[in-house]
Scaffold this active site. Sequence first.
Site, PDB file in Angstrom:
ATOM      1  N   PHE A  25     132.141  79.532 110.365  1.00  0.00           N
ATOM      2  CA  PHE A  25     132.516  78.152 110.042  1.00  0.00           C
ATOM      3  C   PHE A  25     133.747  78.127 109.139  1.00  0.00           C
ATOM      4  CE2 PHE A  25     131.741  74.334 107.308  1.00  0.00           C
ATOM      5  CZ  PHE A  25     131.795  73.362 108.303  1.00  0.00           C
ATOM      6  N   SER A  93     127.976  84.954 110.126  1.00  0.00           N
ATOM      7  CA  SER A  93     127.747  83.677 109.459  1.00  0.00           C
ATOM      8  C   SER A  93     127.323  82.588 110.454  1.00  0.00           C
ATOM      9  CB  SER A  93     129.001  83.282 108.671  1.00  0.00           C
ATOM     10  OG  SER A  93     128.716  82.239 107.771  1.00  0.00           O
ATOM     11  N   MET A  94     128.072  81.478 110.567  1.00  0.00           N
ATOM     12  CA  MET A  94     127.736  80.488 111.593  1.00  0.00           C
ATOM     13  C   MET A  94     127.819  81.115 112.975  1.00  0.00           C
ATOM     14  SD  MET A  94     129.513  76.860 112.699  1.00  0.00           S
ATOM     15  CE  MET A  94     130.900  77.651 113.542  1.00  0.00           C
ATOM     16  N   ASP A 194     126.005  87.972  98.401  1.00  0.00           N
ATOM     17  CA  ASP A 194     126.717  87.085  99.318  1.00  0.00           C
ATOM     18  C   ASP A 194     126.805  85.728  98.633  1.00  0.00           C
ATOM     19  OD1 ASP A 194     127.385  85.235 101.373  1.00  0.00           O
ATOM     20  OD2 ASP A 194     126.478  86.502 102.906  1.00  0.00           O
ATOM     21  N   HIS A 224     130.223  88.280 101.629  1.00  0.00           N
ATOM     22  CA  HIS A 224     129.890  87.550 102.855  1.00  0.00           C
ATOM     23  C   HIS A 224     130.650  88.040 104.088  1.00  0.00           C
ATOM     24  CE1 HIS A 224     128.402  84.413 105.393  1.00  0.00           C
ATOM     25  NE2 HIS A 224     129.610  83.965 105.639  1.00  0.00           N
TER      26      HIS A 224
END
Length: 260
Positions: A25, A93-94, A194, A224
């Site tokens: 994202f 992530s996303m 993270d 992250h």
Amino acid sequence: MPVLPGAEPFRHEGGEVGVLLCHGFTGSPQSLRPWAEYLAGKGLTVSLPLLPGHGTRWQDMQLTGWQDWYAEVDRALRELLDRCERVFVFGLSMGGALTLRLAAKHGDAISGIVLVNPANKVHDPLAVTLPVAKHFIRSTPGIASDIAKPGSDEVGYDRVPTRAAHSLRKFLQLVDAELPQVTQPLLLLHSPQDHVVPPADSARVLARVSSTDVTETLLEQSYHVATLDHDAERIFEGSFAFIGRLAQDMDSREGAEAGG
């Protein structure tokens, strides 16, 4: 709008095993480009698309939502399924959430999935105000470049568009409900430190998927965006070994079935 330098999509025509990589994202393919190039160098067919509204300027993302982002990775996956004998999907992530939805929807067509710090929930306490706030506040501070390695930067937006954040929140709720439909072999790698997605999200994913072949790896040296961080090589090598193990198992099963 022109695409930011380094944020271009990546495609490599290789062998009969294909890999789709899904970025995060407000990020871009740049965060996964070294991973994609590593896999391409191993002879795999690789697709790393640029999600709509990403890789240009944050204002462009205001006009997009999860349906647009998912449609792009679904299209890229279908191209790989037409081209390759076996297809794996990887996500950050996303991009991890997008991977999980693809897995839930496409079932056995996907041979395995790899998740790096997958997002499962928007944890900001103010997220509940997004349905209203998005009409008054256009953006909030960005989340890009959460990386421990000095000199390593992510090409992503310095602002988070609130309309897109609201759409992300709804998408993650949808994916969470679909996690029991995920049955593929799973390699999940996550960072204890993270600052964008807490370890609780990985724990939630592991607890709710129906996969029986599950491997969890901690990325102790990374934040992250671990694919650009100290543990990047571990991710690259581990994901390729994961593909090799599964491909060998599939070949053995197919050989036994043909012989029997």
